[in-house]
Design an enzyme around this catalytic site. Structure first.
Site, PDB file in Angstrom:
ATOM      1  CD  GLU A 174       8.205  -0.266  -3.010  1.00 20.85           C
ATOM      2  OE1 GLU A 174       7.021   0.143  -2.802  1.00 20.85           O
ATOM      3  OE2 GLU A 174       8.476  -1.629  -2.972  1.00 20.85           O
ATOM      4  CG  ASP A 175       6.843   2.187   0.119  1.00 21.01           C
ATOM      5  OD1 ASP A 175       7.523   1.335  -0.502  1.00 21.01           O
ATOM      6  OD2 ASP A 175       5.908   1.955   1.308  1.00 21.01           O
ATOM      7  CG  ASP A 232      14.324  -1.825   4.687  1.00 25.57           C
ATOM      8  OD1 ASP A 232      15.389  -1.122   4.891  1.00 25.57           O
ATOM      9  OD2 ASP A 232      13.573  -2.565   5.503  1.00 25.57           O
ATOM     10  CG  ASP A 275       2.457   0.206   7.332  1.00 23.26           C
ATOM     11  OD1 ASP A 275       3.319  -0.064   6.376  1.00 23.26           O
ATOM     12  OD2 ASP A 275       2.219  -0.787   7.866  1.00 23.26           O
ATOM     13  CG  PHE A 284      10.214   1.435  10.876  1.00 22.05           C
ATOM     14  CD1 PHE A 284      10.596   0.392  10.362  1.00 22.05           C
ATOM     15  CD2 PHE A 284       9.000   1.782  10.824  1.00 22.05           C
ATOM     16  CE1 PHE A 284       9.646  -0.216   9.452  1.00 22.05           C
ATOM     17  CE2 PHE A 284       7.912   1.317  10.161  1.00 22.05           C
ATOM     18  CZ  PHE A 284       8.086   0.235   9.546  1.00 22.05           C
ATOM     19  CE  LYS A 300      14.699   2.214   6.200  1.00 18.51           C
ATOM     20  NZ  LYS A 300      13.828   1.330   7.099  1.00 18.51           N
ATOM     21  NE  ARG A 318      -0.724   1.537   5.007  1.00 21.30           N
ATOM     22  CZ  ARG A 318       0.289   0.785   4.704  1.00 21.30           C
ATOM     23  NH1 ARG A 318       1.467   1.241   3.820  1.00 21.30           N
ATOM     24  NH2 ARG A 318       0.381  -0.321   5.040  1.00 21.30           N
ATOM     25  CE  LYS A 322      -3.353  -2.265   3.147  1.00 19.62           C
ATOM     26  NZ  LYS A 322      -3.885  -2.067   4.589  1.00 19.62           N
TER      27      LYS A 322
HETATM   28  P1  IMP Z   1      12.443  -4.747   1.370  1.00 22.21           P
HETATM   29  O1  IMP Z   1      11.918  -5.973   0.740  1.00 22.21           O
HETATM   30  O2  IMP Z   1      13.035  -4.790   2.715  1.00 22.21           O
HETATM   31  O3  IMP Z   1      12.917  -3.748   0.335  1.00 22.21           O
HETATM   32  O4  IMP Z   1      11.165  -3.865   1.888  1.00 22.21           O
HETATM   33  C1  IMP Z   1      10.132  -3.400   1.101  1.00 22.21           C
HETATM   34  C2  IMP Z   1       8.842  -2.824   1.699  1.00 22.21           C
HETATM   35  O5  IMP Z   1       8.943  -2.984   3.011  1.00 22.21           O
HETATM   36  C3  IMP Z   1       8.751  -1.727   1.320  1.00 22.21           C
HETATM   37  O6  IMP Z   1       7.935  -1.438   0.345  1.00 22.21           O
HETATM   38  C4  IMP Z   1       7.954  -1.019   2.547  1.00 22.21           C
HETATM   39  O7  IMP Z   1       6.555  -1.252   2.511  1.00 22.21           O
HETATM   40  C5  IMP Z   1       8.470  -1.958   3.647  1.00 22.21           C
HETATM   41  N1  IMP Z   1       9.385  -1.031   4.333  1.00 22.21           N
HETATM   42  C6  IMP Z   1      10.791  -0.904   4.303  1.00 22.21           C
HETATM   43  N2  IMP Z   1      11.229  -0.319   5.052  1.00 22.21           N
HETATM   44  C7  IMP Z   1      10.275   0.562   5.836  1.00 22.21           C
HETATM   45  C8  IMP Z   1      10.156   1.510   6.742  1.00 22.21           C
HETATM   46  O8  IMP Z   1      11.207   2.176   7.178  1.00 22.21           O
HETATM   47  N3  IMP Z   1       8.954   2.178   6.929  1.00 22.21           N
HETATM   48  C9  IMP Z   1       7.807   1.446   6.618  1.00 22.21           C
HETATM   49  N4  IMP Z   1       7.865   0.536   5.675  1.00 22.21           N
HETATM   50  C10 IMP Z   1       9.037   0.098   5.352  1.00 22.21           C
HETATM   51 MG    MG Z   2       6.350  -0.846  -0.400  1.00 21.31          MG
END
Ligand code: IMP
Ligand code: MG
Length: 204
Positions: A129-130, A133, A189, A182, A161, A195, A73
């Protein structure tokens, strides 16, 4: 009465910044056991960056009619702000992936929980994408979409990040590089909350 966000976030401290030292009056969300949000990126900084990203995307996609795929989302607000700045024909799609449980940590196991309705084959696809990470979610999505044989496949991420990366990811259009904290707000969220904050905040 008060919408969670606007009024409260105006009083938030700005992480590492000057002149924002009024403590947040977070009302119901500020019970002593709750983590405190501090502004990392203001709505004005976000707006300027979304403008910059839109300009880059306009330059590259002029004359094409791409599908923009928002990852639900977290990307909904970014997507909404970005597309209204794009003045060429495009389609808006969303996909929902499960990566995080309810909380802060990624489970590492990713699956599609809401599939695409549009045909991707032969289309120019831009993922919105937001945050990237660990990179596990977006790597999964890039592989998933590549198998559908799009004409082109690129990634636009509002935040990155890099200190958390577990797998390499190329971000074609990047908004901000952020510290290993975070983040919440502007779509992001914590346990489905925050959000709607208009700024991006750090949850401490
Ligand atoms: P990844 O697979 O670890 O790269 O994470 C991807 C998803 O995790 C992102 O699209 C976010 O929805 C969520 N996410 C990662 N880091 C954060 C954060 O700092 N705050 C909120 N959501 C996060
Ligand atoms: Mg995301």
């Amino acid at each position: 009465m008060c919408h969670q966000g606007i009024e409260r976030v105006q009083g938030l401290d700005r992480a590492g910044g000057k002149g924002y030292n009024r403590r947040a009056r977070l009302g119901k969300v500020a019970m002593s056991s709750q983590p405190k949000p501090r502004i990392l990126l203001t709505r004005d900084e976000i707006e300027a960056t979304v403008n910059r990203l839109a300009a880059e995307i306009k330059k590259d996609y002029r004359g094409k009619s791409p599908i923009l795929i928002g990852v639900l989302k977290g990307s909904f607000m970014f997507m909404a702000d970005l597309v209204r700045l794009l003045d060429f024909p495009l389609e808006v799609e969303f996909i929902r992936l499960s990566s995080y449980g309810r909380g802060r940590e990624s489970s590492g196991k990713i699956k599609v929980v809401q599939a695409l309705r549009s045909e991707v084959k032969g289309r120019d696809v831009l993922i919105i994408e937001d945050i990237v990470d660990t990179g596990l979610t977006i790597s999964f999505l890039l592989d998933y979409l590549r198998k559908k044989k799009p004409a082109s496949l690129k990634l636009c991420a509002l935040t990155d990040k890099p200190s958390r990366r577990q797998t390499p990811v190329t971000i074609d259009y990047l908004g901000f590089t952020v510290p290993n904290k975070f983040l919440i707000g502007y779509g992001l969220d914590w346990d489905e909350k925050f959000r709607n904050l208009p700024d991006i905040c750090v949850l401490e």
